[in-house]
Scaffold this motif. Structure first.
Motif, PDB file in Angstrom:
ATOM      1  N   ARG A 221       0.841  -1.203   0.000  1.00 55.89           N
ATOM      2  CA  ARG A 221       0.000   0.000   0.000  1.00 55.89           C
ATOM      3  C   ARG A 221       0.875   1.250   0.000  1.00 55.89           C
ATOM      4  O   ARG A 221       0.615   2.209  -0.747  1.00 55.89           O
ATOM      5  N   ILE A 222       1.932   1.230   0.815  1.00 57.47           N
ATOM      6  CA  ILE A 222       2.819   2.397   0.902  1.00 57.47           C
ATOM      7  C   ILE A 222       3.448   2.708  -0.451  1.00 57.47           C
ATOM      8  O   ILE A 222       3.538   3.868  -0.876  1.00 57.47           O
ATOM      9  N   PHE A 223       3.887   1.655  -1.157  1.00 58.11           N
ATOM     10  CA  PHE A 223       4.574   1.837  -2.431  1.00 58.11           C
ATOM     11  C   PHE A 223       3.626   1.743  -3.630  1.00 58.11           C
ATOM     12  O   PHE A 223       4.064   1.579  -4.766  1.00 58.11           O
ATOM     13  N   GLU A 224       2.328   1.861  -3.347  1.00 56.36           N
ATOM     14  CA  GLU A 224       1.291   1.961  -4.369  1.00 56.36           C
ATOM     15  C   GLU A 224       1.275   0.786  -5.338  1.00 56.36           C
ATOM     16  O   GLU A 224       0.993   0.941  -6.531  1.00 56.36           O
ATOM     17  N   LYS A 225       1.553  -0.401  -4.812  1.00 57.47           N
ATOM     18  CA  LYS A 225       1.460  -1.623  -5.608  1.00 57.47           C
ATOM     19  C   LYS A 225       0.067  -2.252  -5.493  1.00 57.47           C
ATOM     20  O   LYS A 225      -0.316  -3.072  -6.327  1.00 57.47           O
ATOM     21  N   ILE A 226      -0.638  -1.877  -4.452  1.00 55.97           N
ATOM     22  CA  ILE A 226      -2.065  -2.182  -4.349  1.00 55.97           C
ATOM     23  C   ILE A 226      -2.776  -0.906  -3.914  1.00 55.97           C
ATOM     24  O   ILE A 226      -2.195  -0.074  -3.211  1.00 55.97           O
ATOM     25  N   LYS A 227      -4.025  -0.746  -4.347  1.00 58.77           N
ATOM     26  CA  LYS A 227      -4.778   0.449  -4.006  1.00 58.77           C
ATOM     27  C   LYS A 227      -5.200   0.430  -2.542  1.00 58.77           C
ATOM     28  O   LYS A 227      -5.421  -0.636  -1.962  1.00 58.77           O
TER      29      LYS A 227
END
Length: 295
Positions: A221-227
């Motif tokens: 989530r932090i690295f925007e790999k999942i919304k």
């Protein structure tokens, strides 16, 4: 409803379900209430049950009641000892406790099952044994592997119509704790259904270090790999994927409600596992019918 011949009750820690059954074994009516063991005041199970039945059925005083679940635990109505594995499913009915209700009808509570491993660890089930008995009669097999999803998911090995061994996976409870009380679920926006994030979780690293892998629900989530709106679907897939990771080429019967069974179906498809789906209510009702016939 005056044609009801007997009642089936699934009474757990947090929920209560009852089914009115006719002479042909068909369900006339179903009732659900958030009246689990924890909601019964001062241990008055008799009063709690009667208060439900008299507002539902005119002839409730004439109907035998067959019960399963935590109602037979030490914290329940009447403690019914666990039967030790290996145990023949057909023998469970004969170990039931029978008593007369305060209004004169007969009551039956079916025992649970416990398993003791070689490492001297213990496992228990109450209620799932009824689904296994019903499943056995539905699929007409003496040997099978069953997965019963839930708060405490069960993986059960049945051989020669006996429950040989089983294991409990706290998948549902672990998901609830992490999503409500941990940093993973903290501050999340409203969640959206996402099969892609769920399957990404299923296929995440399953090296066995679950306590490390589960942190990815935070870091991705932090690295925007999942919304942010799909974190809980990813977490659900991750936990279910870990739960199912020990299966290889065997066919498993998934016995549960529609919502959970669909998640396990998606996970099995993604992992290339063979499976068949069986409705959990159907298996439970069939199992209770078998209990009544045996008694």
């Amino acid at each position: 409803m005056n044609h009801a011949e007997w009642l089936i009750v699934d009474w757990g820690t947090t929920n209560f379900r009852a089914f009115a059954i006719d002479e042909n074994g068909e369900v006339l009516s179903k009732l659900e209430k958030p009246m689990g063991l924890l909601q019964v005041n001062n241990g008055d199970f008799s009063g709690a049950l009667e208060s439900v039945l008299k507002n539902w059925l005119e002839n409730y005083q004439e109907l035998p009641v067959y019960m399963a679940g935590m109602v037979g635990s030490a914290q329940g109505w009447v403690p019914v000892p666990y039967e030790k594995t290996p145990v023949k499913l057909a023998d469970i009915a004969n170990k039931s406790t029978r008593f007369t209700l305060s209004w004169g009808a007969e009551a039956v509570i079916v025992p649970g099952i416990y398993d003791q491993s070689n490492c001297n660890n213990y496992d228990v089930m109450r209620g799932e044994e009824i689904q296994l008995l019903g499943l056995q009669n539905i699929i007409l097999k003496d040997e099978f592997i069953a997965v019963l999803p839930g708060t405490h998911s069960k993986h059960v090995m049945v051989k020669e119509k006996k429950v040989e061994t089983f294991k409990t996976y706290m998948t549902g409870e672990f998901f609830s704790i992490l999503s409500k009380y941990s940093i993973i679920g903290m501050g999340l926006p409203a969640q959206e259904n996402s099969s892609s994030s769920f399957l990404k979780g299923v296929l995440s690293d399953r090296s066995g270090e679950l306590l490390n892998t589960v942190f990815s629900a935070r870091t991705l989530r932090i690295f925007e790999k999942i919304k942010e709106t799909e974190v809980l679907d990813y977490l659900s897939g991750l936990l279910i994927g870990h739960e199912l990771s020990h299966f290889k080429n065997e066919t498993v019967y998934i016995v549960g409600n529609t919502f959970l069974s669909e998640k396990y179906r998606l996970a099995c498809d993604s992992l290339g596992l063979k499976y068949e789906l069986v409705n959990g209510d159907l298996a439970f009702l069939e199992g209770m019918k078998q209990v009544r016939e045996m008694l």
